[in-house]
Scaffold this active site. Structure first.
Site, PDB file in Angstrom:
ATOM      1  N   ASP A 147     -66.143 -71.364  -3.505  1.00  0.00           N
ATOM      2  CA  ASP A 147     -66.903 -72.364  -3.060  1.00  0.00           C
ATOM      3  C   ASP A 147     -67.408 -72.897  -4.407  1.00  0.00           C
ATOM      4  OD1 ASP A 147     -69.467 -73.014  -0.915  1.00  0.00           O
ATOM      5  OD2 ASP A 147     -70.123 -73.018  -2.882  1.00  0.00           O
ATOM      6  N   TYR A 160     -71.237 -79.882  -9.121  1.00  0.00           N
ATOM      7  CA  TYR A 160     -71.070 -78.697 -10.137  1.00  0.00           C
ATOM      8  C   TYR A 160     -70.333 -79.390 -11.158  1.00  0.00           C
ATOM      9  CZ  TYR A 160     -71.992 -75.611  -6.329  1.00  0.00           C
ATOM     10  OH  TYR A 160     -72.902 -74.819  -5.270  1.00  0.00           O
ATOM     11  N   LYS A 164     -68.159 -79.818  -1.577  1.00  0.00           N
ATOM     12  CA  LYS A 164     -69.357 -80.281  -0.951  1.00  0.00           C
ATOM     13  C   LYS A 164     -69.437 -81.803  -1.045  1.00  0.00           C
ATOM     14  CE  LYS A 164     -71.573 -76.048  -1.391  1.00  0.00           C
ATOM     15  NZ  LYS A 164     -71.258 -75.368  -2.663  1.00  0.00           N
TER      16      LYS A 164
END
Ligand code: A2P
Length: 300
Positions: A48, A53, A82
């Site tokens: 994930d 990030y 995401k």
């Protein structure tokens, strides 16, 4: 309950998702590549990440190497990323997503989430995710950090139901309303920071339970997630901890202990307690959204 590292849950569109995965928040590109390699070597089959990030390229590099080293195929791994807050909106999500795939060195992801509910934009972002899903570039789509009100908004206005809501979830932060709503609506709850970013590991009550099972507190928490049907993605940059966090299949928590830990809920979200600023932008892309909801309001 018979679980193994290959245990999956079936999402509401019929696809299977491993219940345990590696999370890589707060790891740089090189570290993420290394952690992904270790995780896959030790049997993890889900990773994930997120554009926010700043390590999708590292994850892509680690994934490509790990597939080759372990004789695996892309479809053996369940990859989640995401949509970055600054990319939200219909056109910009579509434009930016192809760059994410490029960094991840793949032509599809298994699960694509709206990272945070940017009010005024997330419905348009959801329409873009539906298009990406229909084009086959994401095998499932979902949301993250969406409260019940916003989930209802997506259910009312979207044509695809979110498969997952990824929330901060740990013994001190159990998201009662959201968990119940997800269960009632066949949306899987996925726990980010299942170890409370490490803070929950010092809880004396959990230490006592851990001693009883001859396991670590981290292992108790992750097993507790599994037994509740929650998808969980602990993060670590240490190989021995990555191994330890997947060594949770040789014991079972009693119903009493599962319920005991359910009693520890303090509705305590560590992200906000730490004063973390989500306007910070590790990707270098422009963060066009200055006024999105970054307060404790987000999950009320
Ligand atoms: P590190 O990456 O240095 O191993 P969460 O997944 O809840 O965000 O928690 C991640 C934090 O917990 C990180 O600080 C990570 O540190 C630490 N951590 C992960 N697994 C373990 C473990 N098995 N024992 C102790 N600390 C751990």
């Amino acid at each position: 309950m018979n679980f193994s590292i290959d245990s999956t849950v079936t999402l509401n569109n019929g696809i299977k998702m491993p219940q345990l995965g590696l999370g890589v928040w707060q790891i740089n590109n090189a570290g993420a590549a290394q952690s992904v390699e270790w995780a896959i070597k030790h049997g993890y089959r889900a990773i994930d990440t997120a554009k926010q990030y700043g390590n999708e390229a590292g994850v892509g590099a680690g994934l490509t190497k790990a597939l080759a080293d372990n004789g695996l195929k892309r479809e053996d791994i369940f990859l989640t990323t995401k949509i970055f807050n600054g990319d939200q909106g219909y056109e910009s999500t579509l434009e930016q997503f192809d760059g994410q795939l490029k960094n991840l060195q793949t032509d599809y992801v298994d699960l694509l989430l709206i990272h945070w509910p940017v009010d005024g934009k997330y419905l348009d972002t959801w329409k873009a995710l539906e298009k990406i899903y229909q084009e086959g570039k994401a095998r499932a789509i979902g949301v993250s950090n969406f409260n019940v009100t916003r989930l209802k908004d997506i259910l009312k206005n979207g044509s695809v139901k979110p498969a997952v809501d990824q929330m901060e979830f740990n013994p001190l932060c159990q998201e009662g309303d959201i968990k119940n709503f997800c269960q009632e609506n066949n949306i899987h709850l996925e726990a980010w920071s299942p170890l409370g970013g490490g803070t929950v590991l010092n809880d004396e009550r959990l230490k006592k339970i851990a001693d009883k099972y001859h396991k670590s507190v981290a292992q108790i928490i992750l097993r507790w997630d599994l037994q509740q049907g929650i998808i969980t993605i602990p993060k670590s940059v240490h190989e021995e901890r990555i191994v330890q966090n997947a060594n949770i299949y040789d014991f079972e928590l009693s119903d009493d202990d599962v319920n005991e830990i359910k009693g520890y809920d303090e509705e305590k979200r560590s992200l906000w307690y730490g004063g973390f600023k989500w306007h910070g932008n590790p990707t270098g892309a422009s963060d066009a959204v200055q006024d999105w909801d970054d307060s404790t309001e987000y999950a009320k």
